[in-house]
Design a protein around this motif. Structure first.
Motif, PDB file in Angstrom:
ATOM      1  N   PRO A 151      20.643  28.198  29.190  1.00 44.87           N
ATOM      2  CA  PRO A 151      20.911  29.611  29.486  1.00 44.87           C
ATOM      3  C   PRO A 151      19.791  30.239  30.309  1.00 44.87           C
ATOM      4  N   ALA A 152      20.178  31.198  31.125  1.00 43.46           N
ATOM      5  CA  ALA A 152      19.212  31.913  31.958  1.00 43.46           C
ATOM      6  C   ALA A 152      19.641  33.369  32.064  1.00 43.46           C
ATOM      7  N   GLU A 153      18.695  34.230  32.363  1.00 44.24           N
ATOM      8  CA  GLU A 153      19.013  35.642  32.544  1.00 44.24           C
ATOM      9  C   GLU A 153      19.833  35.825  33.823  1.00 44.24           C
ATOM     10  N   ASP A 154      20.656  36.841  33.830  1.00 44.08           N
ATOM     11  CA  ASP A 154      21.495  37.170  34.999  1.00 44.08           C
ATOM     12  C   ASP A 154      22.423  36.016  35.378  1.00 44.08           C
ATOM     13  N   MET A 155      23.005  35.345  34.397  1.00 44.95           N
ATOM     14  CA  MET A 155      23.963  34.281  34.681  1.00 44.95           C
ATOM     15  C   MET A 155      25.255  34.876  35.232  1.00 44.95           C
ATOM     16  N   ASP A 156      25.916  34.121  36.097  1.00 48.88           N
ATOM     17  CA  ASP A 156      27.221  34.520  36.601  1.00 48.88           C
ATOM     18  C   ASP A 156      28.166  33.325  36.551  1.00 48.88           C
ATOM     19  N   ASP A 157      29.400  33.507  37.052  1.00 46.99           N
ATOM     20  CA  ASP A 157      30.386  32.433  37.013  1.00 46.99           C
ATOM     21  C   ASP A 157      29.873  31.172  37.675  1.00 46.99           C
ATOM     22  N   GLY A 158      29.235  31.340  38.826  1.00 47.87           N
ATOM     23  CA  GLY A 158      28.741  30.188  39.575  1.00 47.87           C
ATOM     24  C   GLY A 158      27.717  29.390  38.786  1.00 47.87           C
ATOM     25  N   TYR A 159      26.813  30.097  38.113  1.00 50.65           N
ATOM     26  CA  TYR A 159      25.778  29.408  37.334  1.00 50.65           C
ATOM     27  C   TYR A 159      26.409  28.629  36.184  1.00 50.65           C
ATOM     28  N   VAL A 160      27.390  29.254  35.508  1.00 50.59           N
ATOM     29  CA  VAL A 160      28.047  28.575  34.381  1.00 50.59           C
ATOM     30  C   VAL A 160      28.777  27.328  34.873  1.00 50.59           C
ATOM     31  N   LYS A 161      29.449  27.440  36.019  1.00 51.07           N
ATOM     32  CA  LYS A 161      30.155  26.276  36.567  1.00 51.07           C
ATOM     33  C   LYS A 161      29.183  25.139  36.872  1.00 51.07           C
ATOM     34  N   GLU A 162      28.003  25.472  37.383  1.00 55.19           N
ATOM     35  CA  GLU A 162      26.979  24.453  37.656  1.00 55.19           C
ATOM     36  C   GLU A 162      26.539  23.779  36.353  1.00 55.19           C
ATOM     37  N   GLN A 163      26.374  24.589  35.323  1.00 57.11           N
ATOM     38  CA  GLN A 163      25.969  24.044  34.028  1.00 57.11           C
ATOM     39  C   GLN A 163      27.062  23.136  33.441  1.00 57.11           C
ATOM     40  N   VAL A 164      28.307  23.548  33.567  1.00 57.82           N
ATOM     41  CA  VAL A 164      29.416  22.745  33.047  1.00 57.82           C
ATOM     42  C   VAL A 164      29.475  21.407  33.794  1.00 57.82           C
ATOM     43  N   SER A 165      29.256  21.425  35.102  1.00 54.45           N
ATOM     44  CA  SER A 165      29.247  20.182  35.882  1.00 54.45           C
ATOM     45  C   SER A 165      28.096  19.283  35.446  1.00 54.45           C
ATOM     46  N   ARG A 166      26.944  19.893  35.169  1.00 51.83           N
ATOM     47  CA  ARG A 166      25.787  19.111  34.702  1.00 51.83           C
ATOM     48  C   ARG A 166      26.092  18.460  33.358  1.00 51.83           C
ATOM     49  N   ILE A 167      26.732  19.222  32.459  1.00 48.61           N
ATOM     50  CA  ILE A 167      27.063  18.695  31.133  1.00 48.61           C
ATOM     51  C   ILE A 167      28.095  17.581  31.236  1.00 48.61           C
ATOM     52  N   ARG A 168      29.051  17.731  32.173  1.00 49.67           N
ATOM     53  CA  ARG A 168      30.021  16.655  32.409  1.00 49.67           C
ATOM     54  C   ARG A 168      29.327  15.414  32.938  1.00 49.67           C
ATOM     55  N   ALA A 169      28.355  15.585  33.854  1.00 47.72           N
ATOM     56  CA  ALA A 169      27.605  14.444  34.395  1.00 47.72           C
ATOM     57  C   ALA A 169      26.791  13.750  33.303  1.00 47.72           C
TER      58      ALA A 169
END
Length: 326
Positions: A151-169
């Motif tokens: 998690p990070a401050e000022d997260m948005d949709d794009g940041y969450v999508k990047e995190q989800v892709s990282r978790i999938r990887a």
């Protein structure tokens, strides 16, 4: 006369059994085994009869009517799970609607501690795929994202999508899971007006965030089975205690060392149910579960500050009061 007859028989039996030990296999009772030997000993025994019918009847009744005082305890398992206790207090309808992630995780838990839920990366054949993925699979995916997101401050949709892709990887969710994750559901937690998301991020940054935390504690039998409640202050014996196993979705410490516990749920609203009714029902259903989590954390010598549910389906954080099990 009856006793004299028995004496004569025992004496004959003893003499005969010297060469024919199989005689004792036809014994009618202990006396036919013991008395021939005693009667034939050098020591002289004094035999006499008493009217013991009433005493004998009382003894027989006492034996046949005996009830083991701890029968209810003997029927309990020595080890149980939070899901089992939660389900025991729910109706069939509530169980079918409830979040299944805890149960799946406990099935994958061994006596030595938590083992992560194993998700298959091999795609199913097209002919076996349902038109809509099972809700429990999507729910598990959301739990995994919350378990591994950075998690990070000022997260948005794009940041969450990047995190989800990282978790999938990382192999924690599948490609299908990634498609089903709605970033707004994740952001709903971090942007909730309760401020719990900001506290979550702060705890993560300070190394005080604990996710997927396994525990094993001893609990009293009446927690598992309320009908065993004694109704007084009598303490249970140590041998009566049960072992409870579970895994806490998340808990974190604030700057004072006080603990906040969070549990994620994928339950959905019933037809005709409004938000207030839905939240009230979830607080009642999961109050016991959060109380058990709090009890486990208190074993660390920590004070419990807050307990929260995050309901993915309505993107709402719900605070549970003390003794919220109703």
């Amino acid at each position: 006369k009856k006793l004299d007859g028995e004496k004569a028989k025992w004496k004959r039996d003893f003499e005969f059994a010297k060469d024919n030990p199989e005689l004792y296999s036809a014994a009618r009772g202990f006396s036919d085994w013991i008395m021939p030997v005693m009667y034939s000993c050098a020591q002289k025994w004094d035999f006499h009869e008493e009217d013991t019918a009433s005493l004998r009847d009382a003894d027989i009744y006492s034996v046949l009517s005996y009830e083991y005082p701890y029968a209810a305890l003997s029927a309990l398992p020595s080890k149980t799970t939070v899901t089992a206790i939660k389900s025991a207090r729910m109706s069939t309808e509530q169980i079918s609607e409830s979040d299944s992630y805890d149960e799946e995780r406990e099935i994958n838990s061994g006596a030595q501690g938590y083992m992560p839920v194993i998700l298959s990366m091999k795609p199913e054949p097209e002919c076996l795929r349902p038109s809509e993925r099972a809700a429990n699979l999507i729910g598990t995916a959301y739990h995994q994202v919350m378990a591994f997101i950075e998690p990070a401050e000022d997260m948005d949709d794009g940041y969450v999508k990047e995190q989800v892709s990282r978790i999938r990887a990382m192999g924690e969710i599948s490609a299908e899971d990634e498609k089903d994750i709605d970033p707004k559901v994740i952001l709903g937690f971090f942007e909730d007006e309760s401020g719990i998301g900001r506290e979550f991020i702060k705890a993560y940054q300070n190394g005080r965030l604990h996710r997927e935390a396994p525990f094993e504690i001893a609990i009293e039998p009446d927690i598992y089975s309320p009908e065993l409640c004694r109704g007084d202050d009598t303490e249970w014996e140590q041998d009566d205690m049960m072992l409870l196993q579970g895994t806490i979705d998340c808990y974190f410490e604030d700057e004072n060392g006080d603990i906040t516990i969070i549990d994620y749920k994928t339950d959905r609203m019933r037809a005709g149910e409004d938000m207030e009714q839905f939240i009230k029902r979830k607080k009642q259903e999961y109050g016991v579960q959060l109380e058990l989590y709090a009890r486990a954390v208190k074993m660390l010598g920590k004070n419990i500050k807050n307990k929260f549910l995050y309901l993915f389906s309505v993107k709402s954080v719900v605070q549970l009061e003390e003794n919220s099990d109703g």
